[in-house]
Design a protein around this motif. Structure first.
Motif, PDB file in Angstrom:
ATOM      1  N   LYS A 135       0.984  -1.141  -0.036  1.00  0.00           N
ATOM      2  CA  LYS A 135       0.090   0.047  -0.012  1.00  0.00           C
ATOM      3  C   LYS A 135       0.975   1.265   0.101  1.00  0.00           C
ATOM      4  O   LYS A 135       0.232   2.290  -0.426  1.00  0.00           O
ATOM      5  N   CYS A 262      -8.036  -7.117  12.746  1.00  0.00           N
ATOM      6  CA  CYS A 262      -8.725  -7.576  11.772  1.00  0.00           C
ATOM      7  C   CYS A 262      -9.798  -8.115  11.743  1.00  0.00           C
ATOM      8  O   CYS A 262     -10.759  -8.184  10.647  1.00  0.00           O
ATOM      9  N   ALA A 314     -10.291 -11.359   1.022  1.00  0.00           N
ATOM     10  CA  ALA A 314      -9.742 -10.138   1.290  1.00  0.00           C
ATOM     11  C   ALA A 314      -9.300 -10.036   2.667  1.00  0.00           C
ATOM     12  O   ALA A 314      -8.224  -9.585   3.046  1.00  0.00           O
ATOM     13  N   LYS A 318      -5.876  -9.393   4.624  1.00  0.00           N
ATOM     14  CA  LYS A 318      -5.631  -8.166   5.316  1.00  0.00           C
ATOM     15  C   LYS A 318      -4.703  -8.598   6.572  1.00  0.00           C
ATOM     16  O   LYS A 318      -3.636  -7.922   7.137  1.00  0.00           O
ATOM     17  N   LYS A 321      -1.155  -9.474   5.678  1.00  0.00           N
ATOM     18  CA  LYS A 321      -0.546  -8.224   5.208  1.00  0.00           C
ATOM     19  C   LYS A 321      -0.315  -7.108   6.333  1.00  0.00           C
ATOM     20  O   LYS A 321       0.691  -6.400   6.098  1.00  0.00           O
ATOM     21  N   THR A 322      -1.021  -7.047   7.162  1.00  0.00           N
ATOM     22  CA  THR A 322      -0.748  -5.805   8.347  1.00  0.00           C
ATOM     23  C   THR A 322      -0.318  -6.382   9.583  1.00  0.00           C
ATOM     24  O   THR A 322      -0.217  -5.799  10.431  1.00  0.00           O
TER      25      THR A 322
END
Ligand code: FAD
Ligand code: SF4
Lengths: 478, 386
Positions: A135, A262, A314, A318, A321-322
């Motif tokens: 991002k 998340c 997704a 998420k 990826k975070t």
């Protein structure tokens, strides 16, 4: 910094495109690692020509130069030598061309990785390298670090997706390596440039491959009672002749921390999970998904879930990826290590990391590109307590030594930069290193471009790791 | 040349005494849109909103701004905004000014920038001649079976510039079986104060609104302004050290709802007319990033028959950001132009959004580009469907 040089920079790039006040410069003294060093000026070029003039100016004034993308690098790559010039690419962020027929894009280096994929999404295309920082990180930075991501397992790292680069050499000359064609003849200069960590030249335009989005994607979450079971499963999947597009592993502790952020529905009581993605043609994906599920269950998976909607998929990603960022919730600081081991050694390495965690009395989270054997142990500590920092450093060293001992390496994708250059002699002989230095000097003879990175300074060459005096990778969580 | 990461780094340096409250710091903080895109993106859960409020407060307390600007700011925040009647007068003046030829004269002179009414000028449509202030204290009964009862916050700047939107809100609610009360003692939500660094003033207003609108009688406290909604939801944090109000602030927050959120929650009754048009929806930052409300407005639009098309990056800021378009006009217009490009790329018949500030900004954007696509509030479209 010499005011005359600053004035020259302003003439080249424009009045509002140069920073030299201390309060502004301090914003460029860090990247995502721990090293800090304040530049003398920051310049924001808008054209290749300006970059070329900046290089000429720097070499006539003998000032060191370093390129900077988004500053998400973890190895100090974009940190300037004290008083040097930072060439920041946030204003060279245009997508110059989309060539749908040939599946190529030409971009300026400041284009953010994810933005390229978003931009071509409606054409059914995407840019494959997908670092977790996608991002924010720039394609210029990806090229310099030869970055990877979860999907590296099937699609390869950045170098497999770059066919051409426009480069400004330290002399100010503008050269072009490669082009749109998939193969070039003669020396593979593009391949050489990718991964050179900004020590050979500064890239001002990049030609990349765009891939067709797969017809079908299946994303599975396999849940295990123990880390060991999950580790065994990784080799079992490949042994079954299946190459997933991505094969990621997260241990129980890391899972619980991420879930708090998340809400992806990760199981809170699991010992570890594997996040497995398969993509390709509809039939083969279905067939492989079933096969993978069977292997996981055979290897004592408690449950295998499959994302039913794009939203569920997704969300699972998420979380992955975070992950680094989410740890910022529980710990003031952490090391992100980046070791590599052969896939078959994963279970043993994880067991070793468990012992290291006990020995140094520090929490170590494990999250990694399991398919590639690329580990990212996250060592938690509090930088305000010096003894914790020391223990974290020692633990990190212990893990890297183990990686090397089982036939692995000290970096998978975060680069050598400042942080690991003293470890290079552990992996390479003096002769190897001499050839590399010779190659760099052929282009960057005065070592003005990104000095202090990648290659050890000669005096350190024979010192090894035990003597390494600087921290490996420290990340401060906010 | 601005980023949340850089701002936070500077805040830390200010706290550690390595950086003075200098022009550079103030400029970077002033340039922040307060759009909270960064909060959505941040996996570490950094509470940027409160860090920003604290920095703005530090600046207001310690940084000398030019005298005239400071006086005007003080007057606007301390006197005009909290008082509805004064705001009414202010608005009447603006209306007079718009109708007389003075407007074009003043525009040329840059006077407006100074007076802080530029946004009501270049951006505002002509101010409507009737204000909802006169409805303060009224109750509008539900039509048909009663399904709920709410208190409506009519806002301040919003109620002046967009009285019609408030009327539409009332109509949509009552048609959907909701009793609407407009409690008399309500005041401005405090958003502009909070974002401008006037923390104490914001607390005073918060207490006033809690007293006026927190009652077991109401199922929810509703607003049609995303900025007001996000601040109402912050009351608990704002008053956490207030022994008398802390608990009530929490109860207030539990009942605070954006109009979209509320309507999607209770569900719409069958609309009379279908909106058979191509609509694209732009997420207001204070709805999507500050309150996490993205689905509700889209569901409502679909429920009245809109053909919903998604533009690229629907949740990036339009550059309006409270008074940002006034104080940082040039940057704001750059952001706006980029956003208008996204809108144009899906060629909608209607651009819907859910916040007055964004609507003003988009209308200005359409003018700049010479397009006349309709800009409408979700509630306006709902109103037309009943
Ligand atoms: C949370 C987090 C997750 C991450 N996940 C991953 C991951 O999954 N995989 C991975 O590989 N990495 C990962 N990284 C590391 C980092 O994001 C990558 O290395 C990324 O490619 C750096 O891009 P950047 O734009 O931030 O570059 P910077 O950090 O600004 O610079 C990195 C290097 O590139 C050079 N450079 C930048 N632009 C140019 C140019 N135009 N010409 C020549 N040299 C240039 C700089 O001089 C420097 O040496 C992660 C980092 C973070 C913080
Ligand atoms: S609130 Fe918006 S403008 Fe301000 S730092 Fe966050 S993302 Fe940037």
């Amino acid at each position: 910094m010499n005011p005359a040089v600053v004035e020259q920079l302003r003439k080249i790039a424009g009045r509002d495109a140069v920073l030299d006040r201390p309060e502004d410069l301090m914003l460029y003294e860090y990247d995502a690692g721990i090293r800090k060093s304040t530049p003398g000026a920051v310049v924001f070029p808008q054209t290749t020509n300006q970059v070329s003039q900046i290089m000429r100016l720097a070499s006539s004034a003998q000032v060191p130069v370093v390129a900077r993308g988004a500053g998400t690098g973890l190895s100090g790559g974009a940190i300037s030598r004290e008083g040097g010039i930072v060439v920041a690419f946030s204003r060279m962020n245009r997508i110059l061309e989309i060539d749908v027929e040939n599946q190529r894009a030409v971009v300026q280096p400041g284009v953010v990785n994810l933005q390229l994929s978003e931009h071509v999404s409606h054409l059914g295309l995407y840019f494959a390298p997908d670092p977790s920082s996608q991002k924010a990180c720039t394609i210029g930075g990806n090229v310099a670090e030869n970055s990877g991501g979860p999907h590296t397992l099937m699609y390869g790292v950045t170098v497999n997706h770059v066919t051409g680069v426009e480069v400004v050499m330290p002399s100010g000359e503008v050269v072009h390596f490669g082009g749109k064609a998939a193969e070039s003849y003669g020396y593979d200069m593009t391949g050489f440039f990718v991964g050179s960590e900004g020590t050979i030249g500064i890239t001002t335009a990049i030609t990349v491959k765009l891939l067709r989005k797969p017809e079908k994607v299946a994303t599975l979450l396999a849940i295990f009672e123990t880390v060991d079971d999950a580790g065994q499963t990784v080799s079992a999947i490949t042994a079954a002749g299946i190459t997933p597009a991505a094969l990621e592993m997260l241990d129980g502790w890391t899972l619980r921390t991420i879930e708090a952020y998340c809400h992806a529905g990760y199981p809170l009581d699991a010992g570890a999970v594997l996040l497995i993605e398969l993509d390709g043609l509809r039939e083969s994906v279905e067939e492989h998904a079933e096969a993978v599920q069977a292997v996981c269950l055979q290897q004592k998976a408690r449950e295998v879930r499959r994302a039913k909607t794009e939203e569920e998929r997704a969300l699972l990603w998420k979380g992955r990826k975070t992950a680094f960022g989410a740890l910022g919730r529980v710990s003031p600081s952490y090391y992100t290590q980046d070791g590599v081991v052969p896939r078959s050694k994963i279970p043993a390495t994880l067991a070793h990391i468990g012992e290291v965690s006990k020995k140094y009395d520090l929490i170590i989270g494990n999250i990694f590109h399991a398919g590639d054997g690329n580990l990212h142990p996250l060592i938690l500590f509090d930088i305000r307590f010096p003894d914790q920092l020391e223990r974290a450093l020692a633990a990190s060293k212990d893990i890297l030594e183990y990686c090397i001992a089982v036939g692995g390496s000290i970096t998978g994708e975060h680069g050598v930069g400042m942080e690991k250059r003293d470890l290079m002699p552990v992996l390479f002989t003096q002769e190897d290193l001499d050839v590399m230095a010779g190659l760099r000097n052929a282009f960057n003879s005065e070592n003005l471009l990104n000095p202090d990175k990648l290659l050890p300074t000669p005096r350190m060459c024979r010192e090894i790791f035990g003597a390494a005096r600087n921290p490996v990778l420290v990340q401060e969580g906010m | 040349m601005d980023s949340p990461r850089g701002r936070i780094y500077q805040m830390v340096q200010v706290d550690e005494g390595r950086l003075a409250l200098s022009d550079s710091f103030v400029t970077h903080i002033d340039r922040c849109l307060g759009c909270m895109n960064c909060m959505t993106a941040c996996p570490s859960g950094v509470p940027y909103a409160s860090l920003l409020e604290r920095a703005r407060w530090q600046i207001e307390e310690n940084y000398p701004r030019p005298w005239l600007g400071r006086k005007l700011r003080q007057h606007f925040y301390a006197k005009v905004l909290p008082s509805f009647s004064r705001l009414g007068r202010h608005a009447k003046l603006v209306r007079f000014y718009q109708r007389s030829g003075l407007q074009s004269l003043a525009r040329g002179t840059g006077m407006l920038q100074l007076l802080g009414v530029a946004e009501l000028d270049a951006l505002a449509p002509r101010i409507e001649s009737d204000f909802s202030f006169r409805h303060l204290g009224e109750v509008f009964p539900a039509e048909g079976t009663r399904r709920g009862r709410v208190a409506l916050l009519i806002g301040c700047v919003g109620s002046v510039a967009f009285a019609e939107l408030n009327r539409a809100t009332v109509r949509v609610l009552t048609k959907n079986g909701i009793d609407v009360h407009i409690p008399k003692a309500q005041s401005c939500c405090g958003a502009l104060h909070l974002h401008g660094g006037h923390l104490e003033m914001a607390r005073v207003l918060a207490r006033q609104n809690i007293d006026a609108m927190l009652s077991p009688e109401f199922d929810a406290i509703v607003t049609n302004a995303a900025g007001c909604g996000s601040v109402m939801k912050e009351y608990a944090a704002l008053l956490e050290d207030d022994a008398k109000y802390a608990h009530r602030a929490m109860q207030f927050v539990a009942k605070a709802r954006d109009i979209n959120e509320y309507l999607a929650g209770v569900g719409l009754v069958e609309p009379k007319r279908k909106l058979s048009q191509r609509v694209t929806y732009a997420d207001p930052c204070h709805l999507a990033h500050a309150q996490g409300i993205r689905k509700a407005p889209r569901e409502l639009l679909k429920a009245i028959g809109a053909e919903l098309v998604e533009m690229p990056r629907p949740d990036t800021c339009c550059g309006s950001a409270g008074v940002y378009n006034v104080v940082q006009n040039e940057l704001s217009m750059k952001i706006l132009d980029e956003k208008m490009g996204y809108v144009a790329s899906v060629s909608p018949q209607i651009l819907a959004t859910a916040n007055v500030g964004c609507m003003l900004q988009f209308k200005a954007g359409m003018k700049r580009k010479g397009i006349n696509t309709r800009v409408a509030h979700v509630v306006e479209l709902l109103d037309e469907a009943y």
